[in-house]
Design a protein around this motif. Sequence first.
Motif, short mmCIF file in Angstrom:
data_model
loop_
_atom_site.label_atom_id
_atom_site.label_comp_id
_atom_site.label_asym_id
_atom_site.label_seq_id
_atom_site.Cartn_x
_atom_site.Cartn_y
_atom_site.Cartn_z
N GLY A 90 0.81 -1.21 0.00
CA GLY A 90 0.00 0.00 0.00
C GLY A 90 0.84 1.26 0.00
N LEU A 91 1.90 1.26 -0.78
CA LEU A 91 2.82 2.39 -0.75
C LEU A 91 2.16 3.69 -1.20
CD1 LEU A 91 5.99 0.54 -1.95
CD2 LEU A 91 5.81 1.86 0.15
N LYS A 92 2.56 4.76 -0.56
CA LYS A 92 2.03 6.10 -0.83
C LYS A 92 3.18 7.02 -1.26
CE LYS A 92 -1.30 5.54 2.95
NZ LYS A 92 -1.81 6.11 4.24
N PRO A 93 2.88 8.07 -1.95
CA PRO A 93 3.93 9.01 -2.35
C PRO A 93 4.75 9.51 -1.16
CG PRO A 93 1.94 9.47 -3.58
CD PRO A 93 1.58 8.43 -2.57
N GLU A 94 4.12 9.64 -0.01
CA GLU A 94 4.84 10.12 1.17
C GLU A 94 5.79 9.09 1.75
OE1 GLU A 94 1.53 10.18 0.64
OE2 GLU A 94 0.41 9.81 2.50
N ASP A 95 5.80 7.88 1.21
CA ASP A 95 6.78 6.87 1.61
C ASP A 95 8.09 7.02 0.84
OD1 ASP A 95 4.09 4.52 1.75
OD2 ASP A 95 5.08 5.49 3.46
N THR A 96 8.09 7.91 -0.13
CA THR A 96 9.31 8.14 -0.91
C THR A 96 10.43 8.64 0.00
OG1 THR A 96 8.10 8.63 -2.94
CG2 THR A 96 10.32 9.55 -2.74
N ALA A 97 11.54 7.92 -0.02
CA ALA A 97 12.65 8.24 0.87
C ALA A 97 13.79 7.26 0.59
CB ALA A 97 12.22 8.12 2.33
N VAL A 98 14.93 7.58 1.20
CA VAL A 98 16.01 6.60 1.26
C VAL A 98 15.84 5.84 2.56
CG1 VAL A 98 18.50 6.22 1.32
CG2 VAL A 98 17.54 8.08 -0.08
N TYR A 99 15.86 4.53 2.47
CA TYR A 99 15.64 3.67 3.63
C TYR A 99 16.96 3.07 4.09
CZ TYR A 99 10.59 4.00 3.10
OH TYR A 99 9.29 4.47 3.05
N TYR A 100 17.13 3.07 5.41
CA TYR A 100 18.35 2.56 6.03
C TYR A 100 17.99 1.57 7.13
CZ TYR A 100 20.13 7.06 4.24
OH TYR A 100 20.46 8.13 3.46
N CYS A 101 18.91 0.67 7.41
CA CYS A 101 18.74 -0.19 8.58
C CYS A 101 19.98 -0.04 9.47
CB CYS A 101 18.53 -1.64 8.19
SG CYS A 101 19.84 -2.39 7.23
N ARG A 102 19.77 -0.17 10.77
CA ARG A 102 20.83 -0.02 11.72
C ARG A 102 20.67 -1.04 12.84
NH1 ARG A 102 24.41 0.70 9.83
NH2 ARG A 102 25.51 1.07 11.78
N PRO A 103 21.78 -1.53 13.38
CA PRO A 103 21.70 -2.45 14.52
C PRO A 103 21.47 -1.68 15.81
CG PRO A 103 23.99 -2.07 13.95
CD PRO A 103 23.17 -1.31 12.94
N ARG A 104 20.76 -2.29 16.71
CA ARG A 104 20.48 -1.67 18.00
C ARG A 104 20.62 -2.73 19.09
NH1 ARG A 104 21.58 2.25 15.83
NH2 ARG A 104 20.27 4.04 15.29
N THR A 105 20.98 -2.24 20.30
CA THR A 105 21.11 -3.15 21.44
C THR A 105 20.05 -2.91 22.50
OG1 THR A 105 22.71 -1.65 22.45
CG2 THR A 105 23.59 -3.45 21.09
N ASP A 106 19.26 -1.86 22.32
CA ASP A 106 18.20 -1.55 23.28
C ASP A 106 16.90 -1.35 22.51
OD1 ASP A 106 17.97 0.65 26.18
OD2 ASP A 106 16.45 -0.57 25.18
#
Length: 124
Positions: free
Chosen positions: A85-101
Motif C-alpha cells: 500500500g505504498l504512498k507518495p509520502e513513503d518516498t525516501a532513502v531507507y536505512y537499517c541499523r543495529p540496535r542493542t536496546d
Amino acid sequence: QLQLVESGGGSVQPGGSLRLSCAASTSNLRFYDIGWFRQAPGKEREGVSCISSRGGRSKYADSVKGRFTISRDNDRNTVYLQMNGLKPEDTAVYYCRPRTDYDWCFREYEYDQWGRGTQVTVSS
C-alpha cells in the motif's frame, strides 16, 4: 559496529509493494535488534520499524502501521521490510541499523554509520 547493506528499493506506483532487505555479512546479526529508518528529501530521518533480536517483538511508526511488516531470518543474516500500500509520502532513502536496546530502537547515535541506503520512490 555491525556492517549492514540495504537493498530492494525501486520505483513503484501508489498502492504498490516492495520488499527491502537488510543483510549482514556475519551471523552476528542474530544478537541485535534491527531498526529501519528513512529520510525523505528535505526532511529529518525518522524511525519506521524495529524488530527484536529473536523476532518476538516489533513496532512501527504510526504512518506505516498496517501497511509495513518487518521480519527477520537469522539463518540468512537478513532482516526484511515488506511494504504494501505504498504512498507518495513513503518516498525516501531507507536505512537499517543495529540496535542493542529495543526500547530506544528509533534513537539515532553519533556512532551510527549510515550507508547508502536504498531508494524508494512512489509516484504515478
